[in-house]
Design a protein around this motif. Structure first.
Motif, PDB file in Angstrom:
ATOM      1  N   UNK A  22       3.568   1.624  -1.524  1.00 28.63           N
ATOM      2  CA  UNK A  22       3.945   1.706  -3.037  1.00 28.63           C
ATOM      3  C   UNK A  22       2.747   2.192  -3.925  1.00 28.63           C
ATOM      4  N   UNK A  23       1.670   1.674  -3.541  1.00 32.89           N
ATOM      5  CA  UNK A  23       0.334   2.035  -4.456  1.00 32.89           C
ATOM      6  C   UNK A  23       0.090   3.472  -4.396  1.00 32.89           C
ATOM      7  N   UNK A  77       5.146  13.586  -2.645  1.00 33.33           N
ATOM      8  CA  UNK A  77       5.199  12.160  -2.778  1.00 33.33           C
ATOM      9  C   UNK A  77       6.550  11.744  -1.958  1.00 33.33           C
ATOM     10  N   UNK A  78       6.425  10.681  -1.133  1.00 30.15           N
ATOM     11  CA  UNK A  78       7.515  10.191  -0.455  1.00 30.15           C
ATOM     12  C   UNK A  78       7.539  10.633   0.766  1.00 30.15           C
ATOM     13  N   UNK A  91       1.150  10.500  -6.857  1.00 33.47           N
ATOM     14  CA  UNK A  91       2.018  11.320  -8.149  1.00 33.47           C
ATOM     15  C   UNK A  91       1.201  11.143  -9.347  1.00 33.47           C
ATOM     16  N   UNK A 107       0.882  -1.200   0.024  1.00 36.77           N
ATOM     17  CA  UNK A 107      -0.009   0.241  -0.081  1.00 36.77           C
ATOM     18  C   UNK A 107       0.954   1.437  -0.072  1.00 36.77           C
ATOM     19  N   UNK A 130       1.863   6.020  -3.058  1.00 34.58           N
ATOM     20  CA  UNK A 130       2.786   6.813  -3.318  1.00 34.58           C
ATOM     21  C   UNK A 130       2.524   7.401  -4.983  1.00 34.58           C
ATOM     22  N   UNK A 131       2.315   6.191  -5.678  1.00 33.41           N
ATOM     23  CA  UNK A 131       2.141   6.424  -7.079  1.00 33.41           C
ATOM     24  C   UNK A 131       0.803   6.920  -7.597  1.00 33.41           C
ATOM     25  N   UNK A 132      -0.426   6.573  -6.558  1.00 29.58           N
ATOM     26  CA  UNK A 132      -1.508   7.195  -7.000  1.00 29.58           C
ATOM     27  C   UNK A 132      -1.532   8.808  -6.682  1.00 29.58           C
TER      28      UNK A 132
END
Lengths: 289, 419, 327
Positions: A103-104, A215-216, A110, A101, A106-108
């Motif tokens: 990873x997910x 993000x991050x 972004x 989650x 963070x990308x969402x």
């Protein structure tokens, strides 16, 4: 010195808001939610969307952001975490699932909001600071501290004084027993997840005006709050409060004396506590066993 | 049901190995292929994403004019994840699978140091566009490395000139992220300033960890020390967080705020449409509104048209990197002979958006470091680049030759390492 | 947790399996693609790291979140000894093993006093402190810049030769680890995982066994780190960061902690996915996250463990159809 103390206190309260959710999930659900920092991040972005883009006002925006984050957290429990409860080697799978989650999310984030830094301005009345003699208290920090205390009080009431709290304590003590006594365990767990991630979201939303929304940013928060939770005792709500105070103040004063080694302070405190008092400093009362 | 052989795991492993096929290596023969690595996730993501767009703009411009010596440019991008081990693997894949002619990119100096090793071992030219550690051009120098952006020494040297002129700046405090970049950026500056001035004094220092979310305890400690000027070596979001948290303490009324390497980046100006104080003294490796040349204006305009936002400085670095490669190939007449390319590139001049009228950036043979001017400005109200409401103004410009380490210094630094 | 299989060592089936695996890995450089060698080398190194981690987690039930410290210390031992020219590679690599074991002997006694999530947290705290020291000690470790240009002997300079060297060392280590797992010592570890109290009642000094498991696991993790340093020629504090510890947990669980080679397969799967997806999109996080999530939900014993039990079920059915009794 006092200003240093107040500075440490502000750090503590933000830490506490994140850590309180983490410890609640662990205490009741026995889940170590690695993605908790990502819910903090979600809270900050929701607040940005509501306050800076939609423009519904600062305080309503922050509150609504917390609620939305809570909804996202409940979804994670309801549709995903629930499917691995009681599985062999559950702790390892928990780490993986919650890590996925991170990873997910963070990308969402972004994809929706891009990589540039988002900002929310605090309401104008909270811009300045109060000075009392030498003491210097930024108004916004005072709001953060007050919110932290309010949450602590509210949670105390909820856990100690309400029927819901009694259910929580029952589940935390023995899930099967609670279930046989008529506590609706699945619904309560989803609710706890929602509540805990909402606290994370609240902390993120409140931090947005004074930190970088990017993000991050969730990853830095999770390790800090994990340390706090361990110091206070895993699953112990009050421990999280005291743990946050200790870490906040140790850092605030530590940097005055050993500025070069600030990077190690919190880990050192965590290791010391685990070696000498692994159950945490305050493991008598609280939600967990 | 068919029987599975007992060693099915072995077969699975074999299948996985064979699946690793890069079918599309054939194109390499015609085009000039650049293998680029930039961070696209996490805290440095903005730098990487902007670099990608900057590089693409340069590629489109060059290809629209028919390419270089009739060959088109092609750039492959991969997230560097700001992770040295992963980036080394990507660089190796670029070289052996994609047959790239050049490596380019990298924001983190640690990644740059790891990738320059791959470049050296494989004799593939590596063009650094946005990592600033001086080690790459001094101690860790290798002939196939070139850097097309200023390094920390150049910013620090310009900053020392600027500070030398401010006679009222006597008491210094430094705060920066606790890793090599943060420390080195400060140390070079302080060493150079102390050579010029005897009356400056360091009243305190603080080194929070990189990406520290909360600076409040540090801010109160700084206020207590009452410096005349606060030097910060933060970059990116850390600068933003620090300023936001220091505002209510009225820190900016009590001292000058000085961030001479990454502080003036557009990402910061843009992140604080309200509340950014006037009079912060900042710089960056590229400015949107300086120099006021056609080349710079065009670049900014194109970037805005392509992405819908204004570029942070990393974009111009990547743009410069592609042009540097293209110009090198044009002059050398080859993209395949690294030694011939090095001989040409190390003496090359190239006009870049960040060059003011009358100056052209050039490569220095001894360390393959590009020589450029550096401009330091202060924040002034300016709404021409929304959402920012403040931009840098009152620029002081430092001559390129004054701010690079002398060739003798480079030789000495390299000798010191070899013992 | 599903019990790890403890088939007796030897036996034709197993020997064949090993031979096939070894032959496959040995054949990779013959494909003539340099990058295959790079990838296979990393699969072997991370595979060794993961199998060593799994001795702790899969067999003894101790979930350490700090194994990267041992991996990193191994890498830095080799990197520092070689780049400072103190010792030749032939001594530096064993020295890395010794350093890993020594670190485990130092930290282990404090960690094994705790169990469950407390053990996990303490291993994390110690590993982060080791990381902090490596990260900050510029004069000795090179700090966050790491160490580059680590000189390996000319004999091993070529990537293919180094790959065969890695292959030999890693398979020798696998063989040793397999022997350990199959030995009475391994049986005790598994009984500790199932029930530490009862194991204690049998007169077994549980903590001693746990410490031994940490030392063995730490030593082999350090060996993996040392091998990596020799191949990559550059090392970095990231190798000690908690994300690296997380990576090895991920590989082991995805591969399947209940089988000896599960973690190796997990390492291969993760590294391939990472490489393939990284090539095509900057949004690799959501892909990797999504795949992880799917595996967690649908493969409760990890990829290898779950496939294994599907196949076993298939065989049973087949046997039932043949009229022979299934097991």
């Amino acid at each position: 010195m006092f200003t240093q103390l107040i500075g440490g206190l502000t750090s503590s309260m933000t830490l506490f808001l994140v850590a309180s959710g983490l410890t609640l999930i662990f205490g009741v659900g026995n889940v170590f939610n690695f993605a908790h920092g990502s819910f903090y991040l979600l809270g900050a972005y929701f607040a940005y969307q509501l306050v800076s883009v939609t423009g519904i006002g600062f305080f309503p925006g922050v509150l609504l952001a917390a609620l939305c984050t809570g909804a996202a957290g409940a979804v994670m429990e309801l549709f995903f975490l629930r499917r691995i409860y009681g599985r062999g080697g559950e702790e390892g799978f928990q780490i993986l699932l919650t890590y996925s989650f991170i990873l997910i999310i963070d990308d969402v984030v972004k994809m929706i909001w891009g990589t540039d830094y988002k900002s929310i301005s605090r309401p104008e009345i909270l811009d300045g600071a109060w000075t009392i003699g030498d003491l210097f208290v930024p108004r916004y920090d005072a709001v953060v501290i007050a919110t932290g205390l309010l949450v602590a009080l509210g949670m105390w009431g909820l856990i100690r004084r309400s029927r819901f709290g009694r259910n929580l304590r029952a589940i935390s003590a023995n899930r099967e027993m609670a279930s046989s006594l008529g506590v609706n365990v699945p619904v309560t767990l989803s609710f706890v997840f929602g509540l805990a991630t909402a606290l994370g979201g609240l902390s993120g939303a409140l931090s947005a005006p004074v930190r970088t929304v990017t993000p991050g940013a969730g990853v830095e928060v999770i390790i800090g709050s994990m340390i706090v939770v361990v110091i206070g005792g895993l699953g112990n709500f009050w421990g999280a409060l005291v743990g946050a105070l200790i870490i906040g103040e140790v850092t605030a004063f530590g940097i005055l004396f050993l500025p070069q080694w600030a990077i190690l302070f919190s880990y050192a405190v965590m290791a010391l506590v685990l070696v000498f008092r692994p159950q945490g400093l305050f493991m008598k009362q609280g939600v967990a066993k | 049901m068919t029987k599975f052989p007992r060693y099915w795991k072995g077969l699975l492993a074999a299948g996985a190995m064979l699946a690793l096929v890069s079918a599309d290596a054939a194109w390499a023969a015609e085009k000039i292929v650049i293998g680029a690595m930039y961070p696209m996730t996490g805290r440095a993501g903005r730098y990487g994403i902007d670099s990608v767009s900057g590089a693409e703009i340069a590629m489109e411009e060059i290809n629209a004019k028919g390419g270089v010596n009739g060959r088109m440019i092609d750039i492959i991008f991969n997230d560097s994840k700001a992770n040295p081990a992963y980036s080394v693997k990507v660089a190796k894949r670029y070289i052996s699978e994609d047959k790239v002619n050049f490596l380019m990119g990298v924001v983190s100096s640690a990644v740059g140091l790891a990738v320059t090793e791959v470049s050296k071992e494989n004799k593939v030219i590596f063009v650094g566009t946005d990592h600033a550690s001086t080690a790459l051009t001094t101690e860790k120098f290798q002939p196939y490395y070139f850097r097309v952006s200023n390094n920390t020494y150049q910013s620090a040297a310009a900053a020392a000139f600027y500070a030398n002129d401010k006679k009222e700046w006597k008491k210094y405090y430094v705060i920066g992220p606790d890793y090599e970049y943060g420390h080195r950026t400060w140390e070079d500056f302080w060493m150079l300033l102390q050579k010029k001035r005897k009356d400056v004094q360091l009243v305190g220092q603080a080194w929070p960890k990189l990406f520290e979310p909360d600076y409040t305890p540090y801010i109160t400690a700084i206020l207590k020390a009452k410096p005349d000027v606060l030097v910060t070596t933060f970059w990116g979001g850390d600068t933003v967080a620090f300023i936001k948290q220091a505002l209510p303490y009225k820190l900016f009324d009590k001292m000058k705020f000085y961030n001479y390497d990454g502080g003036g980046n557009y990402e910061l100006l843009e992140a604080m449409p309200t509340g950014l104080p006037k009079g912060l003294i900042l710089s960056a490796r590229h400015h949107l509104n300086w120099p006021n040349t056609k080349l710079n204006q065009e670049f900014v305009k194109k970037f805005k048209a392509k992405t819908g936002r204004f570029p942070s400085y990393a974009a111009e670095g990547a743009y410069a990197g592609v042009y540097f490669i293209a110009e090198g190939v044009r002059q050398a007449g080859t993209a395949e002979d690294p030694d011939k390319l090095v001989a040409v590139m190390e003496k090359m001049k190239i006009k870049l958006p960040e060059d003011p009228d009358g100056f052209t950036s050039y490569m220095r043979p001894i360390d393959h470091q590009i020589v450029q001017v550096q401009a330091i400005g202060e924040t002034v109200p300016n709404k021409s680049y929304p959402p920012a409401t403040m931009m840098l103004g009152n620029f002081k410009v430092y001559k390129a030759e004054d701010i690079i380490p002398s060739e003798a210094d480079i030789v000495a630094a390299r000798k010191a390492v070899k013992k | 947790m599903t019990p790890a299989r403890t088939k007796p060592a030897g036996g034709l089936g197993q020997a064949a399996q090993w031979a096939v695996a070894l032959a496959l890995f040995a054949a990779i450089p013959l494909a003539g693609k340099k990058f295959f060698v790079t990838m296979a080398n990393e699969v072997l190194v991370m595979g060794l790291f993961a199998v060593a981690f799994n001795l702790l987690y899969g067999f003894a039930g101790m979930l350490s979140f700090g194994q990267a410290a041992y991996y990193g210390v191994g890498a830095y031992t080799v990197g520092l000894l070689l780049s400072k020219g103190v010792l030749p590679f032939a001594v530096a690599l064993p020295a890395a093993v010794a350093a890993g074991a020594a670190l485990a002997l130092l930290l282990g006694p404090l960690c094994i006093r705790l169990s469950g999530v407390y053990f996990t947290m303490l291993t994390l705290a110690f590993a982060e402190m080791v990381w902090g020291i490596v990260f900050k000690w510029y004069g000795f470790t090179g700090g966050d810049n790491g160490i580059q240009g680590i000189p390996v002997p000319d004999l091993l300079r070529s990537p293919v030769r180094y790959y065969y060297f890695t292959l030999a060392v890693v398979f020798a280590s696998f063989w040793l680890l397999r022997r350990i797992v199959d030995s009475p010592f391994g049986a005790v570890l598994q009984s500790i995982r199932e029930n530490p109290e009862r194991t204690g009642f049998l007169g077994i000094q549980v903590r001693r066994y746990e410490l031994a498991a940490m030392v063995i696991s730490g030593a082999f993790a350090a060996l993996a780190g040392g091998l990596f340093a020799g191949y990559q020629h550059s090392i970095h504090p990231d190798m000690l960061h908690w994300t690296k510890s997380g990576e090895v947990i991920l590989m082991s669980i995805l591969g399947g902690v209940s089988s000896f080679f599960g973690p190796l397969m997990g390492a291969a799967v993760i590294l391939f996915i990472e490489d393939m997806i990284g090539k095509y999109t900057e949004f690799w996080e959501i892909w990797i996250g999504g795949i992880m999530l799917a595996i967690v939900i649908f493969f409760p014993k990890g990829v290898i463990g779950t496939l294994d039990s599907w196949i076993a079920r298939g065989r049973d059915r087949e046997r039932a159809a043949d009229g022979t009794p299934g097991s």
